[in-house]
Design an enzyme around this catalytic site. Sequence first.
Site, PDB file in Angstrom:
ATOM      1  CE1 TYR A  77      -3.382 -24.390 -12.525  1.00 36.53           C
ATOM      2  CE2 TYR A  77      -1.198 -24.829 -13.277  1.00 36.53           C
ATOM      3  CZ  TYR A  77      -1.813 -24.324 -12.312  1.00 36.53           C
ATOM      4  OH  TYR A  77      -1.336 -24.249 -11.011  1.00 36.53           O
ATOM      5  CG  PHE A 129       3.038   2.686  -1.543  1.00 33.38           C
ATOM      6  CD1 PHE A 129       2.250   3.797  -1.569  1.00 33.38           C
ATOM      7  CD2 PHE A 129       2.407   1.469  -1.773  1.00 33.38           C
ATOM      8  CE1 PHE A 129       0.939   3.936  -1.746  1.00 33.38           C
ATOM      9  CE2 PHE A 129       0.963   1.341  -2.001  1.00 33.38           C
ATOM     10  CZ  PHE A 129       0.397   2.755  -2.124  1.00 33.38           C
ATOM     11  CB  THR A 130       0.627   1.563   2.568  1.00 30.62           C
ATOM     12  OG1 THR A 130       0.149   1.459   1.132  1.00 30.62           O
ATOM     13  CG2 THR A 130       0.311   3.134   3.157  1.00 30.62           C
ATOM     14  CG  ASP A 220       6.492   0.811  -6.824  1.00 30.11           C
ATOM     15  OD1 ASP A 220       5.889   0.717  -7.932  1.00 30.11           O
ATOM     16  OD2 ASP A 220       5.819   0.807  -5.794  1.00 30.11           O
ATOM     17  CE  LYS A 263      -1.968   1.619  -8.073  1.00 36.22           C
ATOM     18  NZ  LYS A 263      -1.683   0.133  -7.218  1.00 36.22           N
ATOM     19  NE  ARG A 387      -2.871   6.825   1.370  1.00 35.77           N
ATOM     20  CZ  ARG A 387      -2.798   5.435   0.961  1.00 35.77           C
ATOM     21  NH1 ARG A 387      -2.221   5.114  -0.179  1.00 35.77           N
ATOM     22  NH2 ARG A 387      -2.921   4.731   2.040  1.00 35.77           N
ATOM     23  CG  PHE A 454      -4.736   2.777   4.693  1.00 34.69           C
ATOM     24  CD1 PHE A 454      -3.424   2.320   5.117  1.00 34.69           C
ATOM     25  CD2 PHE A 454      -5.217   2.451   3.454  1.00 34.69           C
ATOM     26  CE1 PHE A 454      -2.534   1.370   4.068  1.00 34.69           C
ATOM     27  CE2 PHE A 454      -4.415   2.031   2.801  1.00 34.69           C
ATOM     28  CZ  PHE A 454      -3.229   1.471   2.845  1.00 34.69           C
TER      29      PHE A 454
HETATM   30  N1  PM9 Z   1      -1.398   1.656  -4.866  1.00 36.36           N
HETATM   31  C1  PM9 Z   1      -3.276   3.163  -4.518  1.00 36.36           C
HETATM   32  O1  PM9 Z   1      -4.644   3.898  -4.398  1.00 36.36           O
HETATM   33  C2  PM9 Z   1      -3.764   1.127  -4.206  1.00 36.36           C
HETATM   34  C3  PM9 Z   1      -3.649   0.418  -2.789  1.00 36.36           C
HETATM   35  S1  PM9 Z   1      -3.285   1.518  -1.539  1.00 36.36           S
HETATM   36  C4  PM9 Z   1      -4.514   2.652  -1.252  1.00 36.36           C
HETATM   37  O2  PM9 Z   1      -2.328   4.343  -4.643  1.00 36.36           O
HETATM   38  C5  PM9 Z   1       2.708   1.623  -5.397  1.00 36.36           C
HETATM   39  C6  PM9 Z   1       3.410   2.907  -5.463  1.00 36.36           C
HETATM   40  C7  PM9 Z   1       1.260   1.722  -5.345  1.00 36.36           C
HETATM   41  C8  PM9 Z   1       0.336   0.701  -5.054  1.00 36.36           C
HETATM   42  C9  PM9 Z   1      -1.044   0.435  -4.937  1.00 36.36           C
HETATM   43  C10 PM9 Z   1       1.287  -0.537  -5.030  1.00 36.36           C
HETATM   44  C11 PM9 Z   1       0.615  -1.818  -4.783  1.00 36.36           C
HETATM   45  C12 PM9 Z   1       2.592  -0.656  -5.173  1.00 36.36           C
HETATM   46  N2  PM9 Z   1       3.147   0.631  -5.377  1.00 36.36           N
HETATM   47  O3  PM9 Z   1      -2.712  -2.392  -5.021  1.00 36.36           O
HETATM   48  O4  PM9 Z   1      -1.148  -4.420  -4.926  1.00 36.36           O
HETATM   49  O5  PM9 Z   1       0.584   2.855  -5.525  1.00 36.36           O
HETATM   50  O6  PM9 Z   1      -1.723  -3.525  -7.035  1.00 36.36           O
HETATM   51  O7  PM9 Z   1      -0.119  -2.514  -5.784  1.00 36.36           O
HETATM   52  C13 PM9 Z   1      -2.695   1.841  -4.536  1.00 36.36           C
HETATM   53  P1  PM9 Z   1      -1.599  -3.247  -5.799  1.00 36.36           P
END
Ligand code: PM9
Length: 463
Positions: A77, A129-130, A220, A263, A387, A454
């Site tokens: 843990y 970014f969303t 980011d 990613k 997008r 979305f």
């Molecule tokens: N990006 C993508 O598919 C997954 C969710 S939105 C469809 O591109 C950036 C630049 C990203 C991103 C996620 C996140 C969030 C932050 N910054 O998905 O929570 O492209 O791990 O990261 C997606 P998490």
Amino acid sequence: MARESRRRSWAEPFKIKVVEPVRMTTREDRRRALDEAGWNTFLLRSREVYIDLLTDSGTSAMSDRQWAGMMIGDEAYAGSENFYHLEQTIQEVYGYPLVVPTHQGRGAEHIISKVLIQPGDVVPGNMYFTTTRLHQELAGGTFADVIIDEAHDPSSEHPFKGDVDLNKVEQLIAKHGADRIPYLSLGVTVNMAGGQPVSLANIKELHGLCSEHGIPIYLDKTRVAENAYFIRDREEGYADKSIADIVHEICSYTEGAWMSGKKDALVNIGGYLALRDQKVFEEASNMVVVYEGLHTYGGLAGRDMEAMAIGIRESVEYDHISARVRQVIYLGEKIASEGVPIVKPVGGHAVFLDARAFLPHVDQDDYPAQRLAAEIYLESGVRTMERGNVSSGRNPQTGENFRPKLELVRITIPRRVYTQSHMDVVAETIWETWDRRSEIKGLDMVFEPTYLRFFQARFRPQE
Ligand code: PM9
């Protein structure tokens, strides 16, 4: 007579050890699946998809080294060995001394936004970014776009369309005062602009300007290795540098970073905050125990942290990153060779179709990119993502759709998953959809969730 050397064809820099069968479907199957999914590709079941290019997030193939790492997961843990390995890797590769793990990128965005933003603050960034913008807004901030104008023009061939316009930053400082700007949010590469890179020259200048005003830059760095590849390829003075050195240099101009490990870092789940400021670190590591888990696991299993530590090192290997980006470019150039409008230059993680130019007869409030993504799926089972107007959401003041300049369909390539032959099938699918573009109509939105619509919105096709 000297013989001309024959150039060898390009090939993926790995051998395939484990395979996962994909399933083909009929057009009738796919029409039924779309109706059930409300014409939203996020709501399709994965078993209904043939080639899944929805996202590169958490969909990469792990290496044998990463799978071996999973077996040495220390599931204590508190104080897991794998956390310390991850921390040391982040310190060495990116240069940040302090690490707070989170379950994925948005866990880190949530915490950093809560720690740094006060209600009424303004957060400049190189395109929204969303999830990032939503967490900034939920913390009481307002996002302000400071990306260069070329980023909003799909046909501009600017090599660094992710660059920040320093004049826009200066204007914001003059309007609101530096004390209302808690940090500048810098994305590399810029996802919503089409996976477009930021140049190091721009980052250096930005650092100079922000330092003058006491504004820290937070990065980011979700796709920082892809950005480093473009710098090496396009920016003067970097052709002989390693990807690792360029990544390190980018980070050196920033006070901290958040990361979705799903990613660049080649894992199926994971994220973290990487910081320099002790006070921010203390607040973040206190907050992480409320929302994610103890500060030495942050919602992750020990084995996840181990796989991420190994994936980070693999992400900065030249052979890996050049093959990854060049596969995307291969697909983009092939699609465009038949006159299909795409965002230029091709980005690092995805090819983006320009849905405005693809379907000029569909009004933006009838969601052309959403409909186009659905039609591509209908054509052959290839899953892509909208997008555009749906992703961008509504202006909270007026309730109107934002109607962003970029109305795009993202064809996103997972890392180390698909071969060039898959890319050929995808290009042919896009060409077939392009050939019947004049018959394609728009969509009516019939269900709209409150946040990040979305993901879960539902639509009815206009027939
Ligand atoms: N990006 C993508 O598919 C997954 C969710 S939105 C469809 O591109 C950036 C630049 C990203 C991103 C996620 C996140 C969030 C932050 N910054 O998905 O929570 O492209 O791990 O990261 C997606 P998490």
